[in-house]
Design an enzyme around this catalytic site. Structure first.
Site, short mmCIF file in Angstrom:
data_model
loop_
_atom_site.label_atom_id
_atom_site.label_comp_id
_atom_site.label_asym_id
_atom_site.label_seq_id
_atom_site.Cartn_x
_atom_site.Cartn_y
_atom_site.Cartn_z
N HIS A 129 -12.05 10.75 -3.12
CA HIS A 129 -12.50 9.72 -4.06
C HIS A 129 -13.17 10.31 -5.29
O HIS A 129 -13.79 9.59 -6.06
CB HIS A 129 -13.48 8.76 -3.38
CG HIS A 129 -12.86 7.87 -2.34
ND1 HIS A 129 -12.40 8.34 -1.13
CD2 HIS A 129 -12.60 6.53 -2.33
CE1 HIS A 129 -11.91 7.32 -0.43
NE2 HIS A 129 -12.01 6.23 -1.13
N PHE A 161 -7.96 5.35 -6.42
CA PHE A 161 -8.87 6.48 -6.62
C PHE A 161 -8.00 7.71 -6.92
O PHE A 161 -6.88 7.82 -6.40
CB PHE A 161 -9.72 6.78 -5.38
CG PHE A 161 -10.88 5.86 -5.17
CD1 PHE A 161 -12.12 6.17 -5.71
CD2 PHE A 161 -10.74 4.68 -4.46
CE1 PHE A 161 -13.21 5.32 -5.51
CE2 PHE A 161 -11.81 3.83 -4.26
CZ PHE A 161 -13.05 4.14 -4.79
N ASP A 162 -8.55 8.62 -7.68
CA ASP A 162 -7.86 9.85 -8.08
C ASP A 162 -7.10 10.53 -6.94
O ASP A 162 -5.96 10.94 -7.10
CB ASP A 162 -8.88 10.83 -8.67
CG ASP A 162 -10.24 10.69 -8.00
OD1 ASP A 162 -10.32 10.87 -6.77
OD2 ASP A 162 -11.20 10.36 -8.71
N GLU A 220 1.80 4.30 -2.97
CA GLU A 220 1.70 4.73 -4.37
C GLU A 220 3.03 5.18 -4.94
O GLU A 220 3.31 4.97 -6.12
CB GLU A 220 0.65 5.84 -4.51
CG GLU A 220 -0.79 5.35 -4.40
CD GLU A 220 -1.23 5.07 -2.97
OE1 GLU A 220 -0.48 5.41 -2.03
OE2 GLU A 220 -2.33 4.51 -2.79
N PHE A 226 -5.63 9.45 -4.55
CA PHE A 226 -4.48 8.72 -4.02
C PHE A 226 -3.31 8.69 -4.99
O PHE A 226 -2.35 7.96 -4.80
CB PHE A 226 -4.90 7.31 -3.59
CG PHE A 226 -6.10 7.32 -2.69
CD1 PHE A 226 -6.23 8.30 -1.71
CD2 PHE A 226 -7.13 6.40 -2.83
CE1 PHE A 226 -7.34 8.35 -0.88
CE2 PHE A 226 -8.25 6.45 -2.00
CZ PHE A 226 -8.36 7.42 -1.03
N PRO A 249 0.48 10.86 -3.52
CA PRO A 249 1.73 10.34 -2.94
C PRO A 249 2.73 9.90 -4.02
O PRO A 249 3.93 9.84 -3.78
CB PRO A 249 1.27 9.14 -2.10
CG PRO A 249 -0.16 9.43 -1.77
CD PRO A 249 -0.69 10.15 -2.98
N LEU A 254 0.84 -1.20 0.00
CA LEU A 254 0.00 0.00 0.00
C LEU A 254 0.88 1.25 0.00
O LEU A 254 1.05 1.91 1.04
CB LEU A 254 -0.91 -0.03 1.23
CG LEU A 254 -2.26 0.68 1.15
CD1 LEU A 254 -3.03 0.52 2.44
CD2 LEU A 254 -2.22 2.08 0.69
C1 LIG Z 1 -3.03 6.85 -0.11
C2 LIG Z 1 -4.17 5.93 -0.19
N1 LIG Z 1 -4.13 4.89 -1.04
C3 LIG Z 1 -5.17 4.05 -1.15
C4 LIG Z 1 -6.30 4.21 -0.39
C5 LIG Z 1 -7.48 3.27 -0.54
N2 LIG Z 1 -7.63 2.45 0.66
C6 LIG Z 1 -8.51 2.80 1.62
S1 LIG Z 1 -8.40 1.78 2.94
C7 LIG Z 1 -7.19 0.86 2.22
C8 LIG Z 1 -6.60 -0.28 2.98
C9 LIG Z 1 -6.04 0.15 4.29
O1 LIG Z 1 -5.54 -0.95 4.99
P1 LIG Z 1 -5.02 -0.81 6.48
O2 LIG Z 1 -4.01 0.28 6.55
O3 LIG Z 1 -4.61 -2.16 6.90
O4 LIG Z 1 -6.27 -0.32 7.33
P2 LIG Z 1 -7.67 -1.06 7.53
O5 LIG Z 1 -8.58 -0.58 6.45
O6 LIG Z 1 -7.45 -2.52 7.49
O7 LIG Z 1 -8.17 -0.60 8.86
C10 LIG Z 1 -6.89 1.35 0.96
C11 LIG Z 1 -5.90 0.75 0.06
C12 LIG Z 1 -6.32 5.30 0.48
N3 LIG Z 1 -7.38 5.57 1.25
N4 LIG Z 1 -5.25 6.14 0.56
#
Ligand SMILES: Cc1ncc(C[n+]2csc(CCOP(=O)(O)OP(=O)(O)O)c2C)c(N)n1
Ligand SMILES: Cc1ncc(C[n+]2csc(CCOP(=O)(O)OP(=O)(O)O)c2C)c(N)n1
Ligand SMILES: [Mg+2]
Ligand SMILES: [Mg+2]
Lengths: 328, 377, 328, 377
Positions: C132, C86-87, C63, C89, C92, C61
């Site tokens: 988003h 999503f846009d 970018e 994101f 980073p 996770l």
């Molecule tokens: C910079 C960024 N990239 C992608 C996302 C999309 N996204 C939202 S929640 C998530 C997963 C997050 O996982 P974790 O840090 O383990 O937290 P959890 O949701 O399990 O509590 C992603 C990829 C985002 N919100 N922000």
């Protein structure tokens, strides 16, 4: 210091920062090498010595970290003034700036204040290697929640930095690095500066309005001078504030001259000139004798230093655009 | 059992002798349980020559900058052993991603140092062919290249040239970076990706104790090599002024990567003897004492002692290297002044592999503009 | 599959990606959740199953990490197609995109190729929480070295994604997320698509030229339809390529109609509309009966979902701008 | 000696029992050498009530989303103990930076859960006053808030409310984040800054094993808490389904921070029992088996067993909590539907603290436009 002093732009910024720090104990400076070294351009020279390491903070080498912690400090009631070492190094912090700094006030329903100033030495002309000569202003101006200003001379630098720090909103503060150590100007600390959010007519003229900011102001003034020699009267406006724009003086001018050219170092495509041209056209449609033309950096990456004199709009290129507009 | 580490050795930055060393500053060979090395006299002479010529490149370039021939120069003085040791450990197929200071690595990879000058002169942004030398372009945005290296290493995995057992094919990738860079998000993300995919990449950090004016303590309160352990791969600190140790440690890490064992972080503990770059003034932020102390640890001197003491090299050898260095100096001085300025129009043609009409028109317009001046003359 | 199939935009992208992967073993997909899950919008549905984990790569996770490793993979001869979830994101990764991806070909003296595609589901209208629904296109279009395109319908989506992947240059590929699962269209895999770098007149008209891209195309077509009911003949151009712009069809059109409106979801200030307006004005100055007006997202952060219908330009706001231009 | 770690425990993610636990899934109290806790019956009942009501918030919100009243909802099911334990350990003056899933922490900090719904409904982007609750706005960009927390903690240092010895003044800051977030550059930069300045911040990572569809192994091959050690501060793993252990570990870390001891990373090992959000479909990427296995480790059940076995709570207590939960449910159902839609014009006025003429004009123009429709009706 109640008397007028002659200062370079760099010294004026230093003096402005110092005064802001004296006026408000919540003002903090953050950045890479800004402490003992005084910054690679010496803008913060001596400030850590006088205000201590808690207020002039040498940070780890991580721009997102700098902006992200600045957000936290602002939420805790501080007024962080961040130095980005060179324009090209602001991008690692881009996310924190556009998604956090810019939006915090809005998303908090107007509760949170985000009085963060991001100082960026910008533009080219210093013979540097890549990433040291960028003009990122349009990218920030496109982002609601940020305010963007550029200073072009020591007097403005002195006042504008203080005004930016006093602003309750985040300000991207662009400093024309190639003018840091050039011409000095008299600074009178008792004077009353014009508002930060104002553009200023810096030369009167009647045939054409030349719009510019930052490092291009001196180029444009010289172009106007040269044009005067050929009997052409050019009005020069230093935009100073890029977002919000202060178009009042601009449209007043264009309604008189009927012609306008916008000049900047940034790439022309989607640069500030696009917005300024679009707005002038919208507001002064019936006054315009010609389209608003733009002179700027080419739509190529910033070139190696030995090509930058081509890339950067100079007096000749500005005048060539002026000619084209006059020929309509 | 949960681990509740009270981390942090005695001093910030750790005990400086807590590293792999095979050759002391005095030129004495010492043993290390994990890294044995029996270098041939030839290899030792090669190290000496590389380091001496590399230092000469640095000296010449610094002088050229003083004479206005270069806009800026990033000096490597003091870091010769770290770079030569790391570079000589490479297999031909290995690929290197440098920062802006890896002049020694460039040398070993066969890049004409004149091409390095081109970048600092402002003639170009790196004119060597990375594919020809398996040596990437210099990267100035701190840390960015560590991700490129990791991605390239992922490419090697997909090419099927990792862990095949064929020493001619198995490939490792090296990411160079500095102590300051260790704070960048990108570098830490590179650690995450490399660990996650077990990519064949060696992270080679030259901890020269400074990021411009900021001492290493601002970036990390514990020795940097520990960083790797938290990401799940090994970290090791080596005396970066000891070319033998650096070579041995790097060899092992590269081998591990090639075999599919995943990434390693090497912290080469060294010292930036010069300024950050020729525009920097280190007297503003550091004491000369430190520099003097590090002079005693000079990376070249200790190899010279070793060579002489063992009779591996005679005066003639040293004279020959000196002569070679002089030749190199002349090459650089003459070559630098003769470097062609970039053509004002060429830039337009290499923004895209597939030129756009827009940009072609901009080029033509500018060509016309330039021509209008010629007409005027 | 030689026969015509009805597909949504999402399915068309999936089919296009599949075909690109079949055609070239160097094509890789990278992103968060694109493997087993098939992406949060299911654009990569089934592709990991069929092409394996080495070609459809679920990434950590991060970018910047995704784009940075994509650069390395491209240097190693691969053609990474990156999905940004999503846009909001993409920021980073902004540094890697603008300082590395965009500049690599140039700085390498034309040696290095950087065939990286960055797929970004963009725009609003799906009732999402913040970050988003952004429209970041102008920020990329301002960056030389990048190419930026936006698809607006399933047929274009199918072809444009393949063309973008085949491009030797980096392409920011914008997908109108609110249209992913709406109207289907017939896709004929044997057809010959128009070039990627072309704008297309999607409705003929004679009174005014309406310029749009991505999610706004369907809105503008509906606006044109409504206007036709009131006797107004509006030509609609789907810009498709935002950088480079293909202004030929646009200026042809404006020279006929004398009037133009640009519509997008992005903030108006320094949005694509600024550039398009500036260029049209420059090229068609004597043909214009009115300034080129812009309709877009307000210059505020993207609002909470229950306000987005106000923020997003809809049929009425487009028509209101049309009215204003017609009244000149 | 140089350290050449062959890191990586047996299994990726490590031995799951390698954590601090004070209450087993079966409701049995166990001791831990570093974390002793003697909770009063009152505290235990408080935990039970908090967790039960928090779960009810989650259930109601999920249902409201199904009924179209919310656009989306991020469920916390299974993570109640991690959140309540962490939140109850706070001093009033401590400040918390949450992600988008910290509904339990919000509850403890006194935020009306209706305000959480407002965000997921799309009425606002968080309508509580962070300063009133010492609880920041939800942050959606993964990891960004960890830097905010670190900066806020640096602010506390400058305010002089760290290490004074006054328990009423000394302040700690908490950064919540997930296992996936640990890969973000921002989170690792937060570690760098926090370590460098010894900022009073506790990094509280709920490792719920998933980042949407990606298992923790994609982010890290070793237990996440080890990450801290590489940055020079302690990391500890706690059973995140054990409210007692979480409370105890968090208390100690907060205390350390307040005293000026610097940051701690806590990895609360737990499991996301629900979908990532209501729009997610976990059947596409994970086995029901796992979920079933984690059901046996339910964080609330074990506290109920403890309360009943020790006679710390009677049926009446449980009935009262149930009743309270029902009341809360009704409050949310009614309140949610009654949440006012945002005013179309208000947004213009809070982009800046100091409104610009430009934007005021845009507002007026839009007001005029809206009015034109009213006229038309
Ligand atoms: C910079 C960024 N990239 C992608 C996302 C999309 N996204 C939202 S929640 C998530 C997963 C997050 O996982 P974790 O840090 O383990 O937290 P959890 O949701 O399990 O509590 C992603 C990829 C985002 N919100 N922000
Ligand atoms: C992203 C970024 N920020 C800032 C800089 C300016 N800068 C150039 S070198 C440098 C210090 C680098 O220190 P280190 O990583 O230790 O490498 P060294 O120069 O010592 O070899 C800085 C801050 C940069 N090039 N890139
Ligand atoms: Mg260094
Ligand atoms: Mg998770």
């Amino acid at each position: 210091m109640a008397t007028t002093t002659k200062m370079t732009l760099a010294k004026a910024l230093n003096a402005g920062l110092r005064r802001a720090m004296e006026d408000d104990p919540k003002v903090l400076l953050m950045g890479e090498d800004i402490g003992r070294l005084g910054g690679v351009f010496r803008i913060t020279d001596g400030l850590q010595k006088d205000f201590g390491e808690d207020r002039v903070i040498d940070t780890p080498l991580a721009e997102s970290g700098i902006l992200g912690t600045a957000v936290g400090l602002a939420l805790a009631g501080y007024r962080p003034v961040v130095e980005i070492q060179f324009d090209g190094f602001v991008y690692p912090a881009y996310d924190q700036i556009v998604s956090q700094v810019a939006k915090m006030h809005y998303r908090s329903g107007g509760r949170a204040a985000m009085p963060v100033v991001v100082r960026i030495p910008f533009g080219g002309g210093i013979g540097a290697v890549e990433h040291h000569s960028e003009s990122p202003e349009a990218q920030f101006a496109h982002t609601p929640g940020l305010k963007v200003v550029a200073c072009s001379n020591p007097v403005d630098a002195y006042w504008m930095i203080q005004q930016a720090i006093a602003s309750p909103d985040p300000v991207i503060f662009l400093e024309p690095k190639r003018l840091y150590h050039s011409a000095k100007a008299d600074i009178d600390p008792e004077a009353t500066p014009p508002p930060l959010w104002s553009s200023q007519v810096v030369r009167r003229g009647s045939d054409l309005t030349l719009l510019c900011y930052g490092p291009m102001v001196s180029t444009c003034l010289r172009a106007a001078e040269a044009a005067a020699g050929e009997g052409r009267s050019i009005e020069v406006v230093d935009l100073r504030t890029l977002s919000p724009l202060d178009l009042g003086p601009v449209t007043d001018s264009v309604r008189r001259t009927g012609r306008a050219v916008v000049a900047h170092e940034a790439h022309v495509n989607l640069g500030m000139g696009a917005e300024v041209a679009a707005r002038i056209t919208q507001e002064c449609f019936y006054s315009l004798e010609a389209p608003v033309l733009r002179v700027g950096g080419f739509d190529t990456p910033y070139p190696p230093a030995r090509m930058e004199e081509h890339f950067l709009p100079d007096l000749d290129r500005v005048l060539e655009a002026v000619d084209r507009v006059m020929e309509y | 059992m949960s681990q509740h580490l009270e981390t942090g050795p005695e001093t910030l930055g750790g005990d400086p002798t807590d590293y792999v060393q095979l050759l002391t500053p005095e030129g004495v060979r010492v043993e290390h349980p994990d890294y044995s090395l029996d270098p041939s006299p030839e290899l030792l002479r090669c190290f000496y020559r590389d380091m001496t010529l590399t230092r000469r490149i640095d000296v010449e370039a610094t002088a050229l900058q003083r004479h206005g021939e270069l806009g800026i120069w990033a000096q490597l003085l003091g870091q010769e052993a770290a770079q030569i040791g790391a570079a000589r450990a490479l297999a031909p197929q290995d690929f290197v991603f440098p920062t802006y200071r890896e002049h020694g690595v460039a040398w070993v990879r066969g890049v004409d140092p004149l091409k390095l000058l081109g970048l600092f002169r402002g003639s170009d942004q790196g004119s060597w062919d990375p594919a020809e030398h398996n040596f990437g372009l210099y990267t100035i945005v701190i840390g960015a290249q560590t991700l490129h290296a990791t991605g390239y290493a992922m490419g090697m995995q997909r090419d099927g040239v990792v862990g095949t057992g064929d020493p001619q094919r198995d490939t490792a990738v090296v990411a160079h970076f500095g102590d300051g860079a260790s704070s960048q998000g990108d570098v830490n993300e590179a650690f995450v990706f490399a660990a996650s995919y077990q990519a064949p990449v060696v992270f080679f950090c030259q901890n020269n104790q400074w990021a411009i004016s900021e001492p290493i303590e601002r970036q990390s309160r514990i020795p940097l090599y520990h960083r790797a352990e938290g990401f799940g791969f090994p970290g090791v600190r080596v005396d970066g002024n000891d070319v033998l140790a650096t070579y041995a440690v790097m060899k092992q890490a590269l081998q591990r990567a090639r075999e599919g064992g995943g990434p390693t972080l090497i912290e080469a503990y060294t010292y930036r003897m010069g300024a950050h770059t020729t525009t920097d003034d280190p007297t503003r932020y550091r004491l000369d004492d430190d520099v003097q102390r590090w002079k005693l640890k000079d990376p070249i001197a200790r190899v010279e002692v070793l060579l002489r003491r063992n009779g591996y090299a005679d005066d003639e050898f040293f004279a020959r290297v000196q002569q070679e260095a002089d030749g190199l100096g002349a090459h650089l001085r003459e070559g630098c002044r003769a470097l062609p300025d970039p053509s004002p129009l060429a830039g337009f043609d290499r923004v895209y592999a597939e030129q756009t009409e827009e940009l072609a028109a901009q080029r033509d317009e500018y060509a016309g503009y330039l021509a209008s001046f010629e007409g005027a003359n």
